[in-house]
Design a protein around this motif. Structure first.
Motif, PDB file in Angstrom:
ATOM      1  N   ILE A 217       0.841  -1.204   0.000  1.00  0.00           N
ATOM      2  CA  ILE A 217       0.000   0.000   0.000  1.00  0.00           C
ATOM      3  C   ILE A 217       0.871   1.247   0.000  1.00  0.00           C
ATOM      4  CG2 ILE A 217      -1.827   1.245   1.228  1.00  0.00           C
ATOM      5  CD1 ILE A 217      -2.653  -1.419   2.495  1.00  0.00           C
ATOM      6  N   ASP A 218       1.955   1.205   0.778  1.00  0.00           N
ATOM      7  CA  ASP A 218       2.827   2.371   0.897  1.00  0.00           C
ATOM      8  C   ASP A 218       3.440   2.782  -0.434  1.00  0.00           C
ATOM      9  OD1 ASP A 218       2.292   2.454   3.597  1.00  0.00           O
ATOM     10  OD2 ASP A 218       4.120   1.387   4.176  1.00  0.00           O
ATOM     11  N   PRO A 224      -2.935   8.898  -4.229  1.00  0.00           N
ATOM     12  CA  PRO A 224      -4.227   8.467  -3.673  1.00  0.00           C
ATOM     13  C   PRO A 224      -5.417   8.620  -4.609  1.00  0.00           C
ATOM     14  CG  PRO A 224      -3.578  10.592  -2.765  1.00  0.00           C
ATOM     15  CD  PRO A 224      -2.411  10.078  -3.554  1.00  0.00           C
ATOM     16  N   ASN A 225      -5.288   9.455  -5.640  1.00  0.00           N
ATOM     17  CA  ASN A 225      -6.437   9.694  -6.509  1.00  0.00           C
ATOM     18  C   ASN A 225      -6.478   8.786  -7.730  1.00  0.00           C
ATOM     19  OD1 ASN A 225      -7.407  11.813  -4.884  1.00  0.00           O
ATOM     20  ND2 ASN A 225      -5.881  13.188  -5.761  1.00  0.00           N
ATOM     21  N   GLU A 226      -5.477   7.928  -7.894  1.00  0.00           N
ATOM     22  CA  GLU A 226      -5.425   7.044  -9.035  1.00  0.00           C
ATOM     23  C   GLU A 226      -6.069   5.699  -8.722  1.00  0.00           C
ATOM     24  OE1 GLU A 226      -1.632   6.540 -10.836  1.00  0.00           O
ATOM     25  OE2 GLU A 226      -1.030   8.631 -10.553  1.00  0.00           O
ATOM     26  N   THR A 227      -6.560   5.026  -9.743  1.00  0.00           N
ATOM     27  CA  THR A 227      -6.955   3.623  -9.609  1.00  0.00           C
ATOM     28  C   THR A 227      -5.677   2.814  -9.767  1.00  0.00           C
ATOM     29  OG1 THR A 227      -9.112   4.055 -10.552  1.00  0.00           O
ATOM     30  CG2 THR A 227      -8.399   1.766 -10.509  1.00  0.00           C
ATOM     31  N   VAL A 228      -5.179   2.271  -8.675  1.00  0.00           N
ATOM     32  CA  VAL A 228      -3.802   1.787  -8.668  1.00  0.00           C
ATOM     33  C   VAL A 228      -3.664   0.332  -9.091  1.00  0.00           C
ATOM     34  CG1 VAL A 228      -3.052   3.423  -6.945  1.00  0.00           C
ATOM     35  CG2 VAL A 228      -3.985   1.233  -6.199  1.00  0.00           C
ATOM     36  N   THR A 229      -4.759  -0.422  -9.157  1.00  0.00           N
ATOM     37  CA  THR A 229      -4.579  -1.832  -9.508  1.00  0.00           C
ATOM     38  C   THR A 229      -5.841  -2.430 -10.102  1.00  0.00           C
ATOM     39  OG1 THR A 229      -3.898  -4.003  -8.691  1.00  0.00           O
ATOM     40  CG2 THR A 229      -5.241  -2.710  -7.229  1.00  0.00           C
TER      41      THR A 229
END
Length: 232
Positions: A217-218, A224-229
């Motif tokens: 997560i880190d 924080p505003n992106e769709t990360v996965t």
């Protein structure tokens, strides 16, 4: 699965193939079983097997030779422990609308435990043991879900969900994961073997006994505003 979500047996890591439940099970069946299972790793690394199915079949025969029973696999599954932070990681993935996928060359019984506990959307595993009424092996279902096979299963799931591989994230720890790591947009080596670290986007290295999946997560905390996965 083992070494990424589940705690690995560092004492069984000899720098060949990342330690897995295959080796743990062989060790529990006795020292001679363990030695023979280790020899299969050498044959695999020398390219003496036709493929992963051939290697698994050889190891299955070793397990059967040394008296594998259902109780051994049940105990191994019960003893398997998650790393710290695993529930926090999957809660975070769900909040980010992730579709989660477990692809392992290990035992289905163990994958079932992990999938159920973490509510993973899809799971592929290499070996499913079926036992007879006396508790001994009756039948084995083998799937090529390791090495190049991991990439094949991943591509099928990606196609079914209509996404692009560049939108996917992979997390692993073994040299057998490097084929899949090359196929995705972002790859993470989690306390991994050097061969995997060489091809991944990120590498997380933590001290033995201090492993924590919150480290995943880190990596994305500054976005924080992106769709990360899409996939794990």
């Amino acid at each position: 699965m083992e070494g990424t979500l589940l705690k690995k047996e560092y004492s069984l890591d000899n720098g060949k193939v990342a330690p897995s439940a295959w080796t743990v099970l062989a060790k529990r069946l006795g020292e001679e079983c363990y030695k023979e299972e280790e020899e299969t790793k050498d044959r695999w690394l020398r390219g003496e097997y036709k493929g992963y199915l051939d290697w698994m079949a050889d190891t299955v025969n070793i397990h059967k030779k040394y008296g594998l029973q259902e109780k051994h696999l049940v105990q191994l599954t019960e003893d398997a422990e998650f790393y710290e932070g695993v529930y926090e990681l999957f809660d975070w993935l769900k909040k980010n609308n992730a579709v989660t996928v477990l692809i392992t060359g290990g035992f289905k019984a163990l994958a079932d435990k992990v999938q159920r506990a973490l509510k993973i959307d899809h799971a592929f595993s290499g070996c499913e043991y079926f036992f007879d009424k006396t508790g001994f092996v009756e039948l084995v279902n083998l799937l090529p879900s390791d090495n190049h096979g991991k990439s094949s299963f991943m591509k099928q799931i990606i196609h079914e969900h209509g996404v692009d591989s560049s939108d996917c994230i992979f997390i692993g720890d073994g040299m057998n994961d490097r084929f899949l790591a090359r196929e995705v947009g972002t790859s993470i080596a989690f306390n991994a073997q050097p061969e995997l670290k060489e091809v991944t986007t990120f590498s997380i290295d933590q001290k033995e006994g201090r492993e924590n999946l919150i480290g995943i997560i880190d990596l994305f905390s500054d976005r924080p505003n992106e769709t990360v996965t899409n996939f794990v």
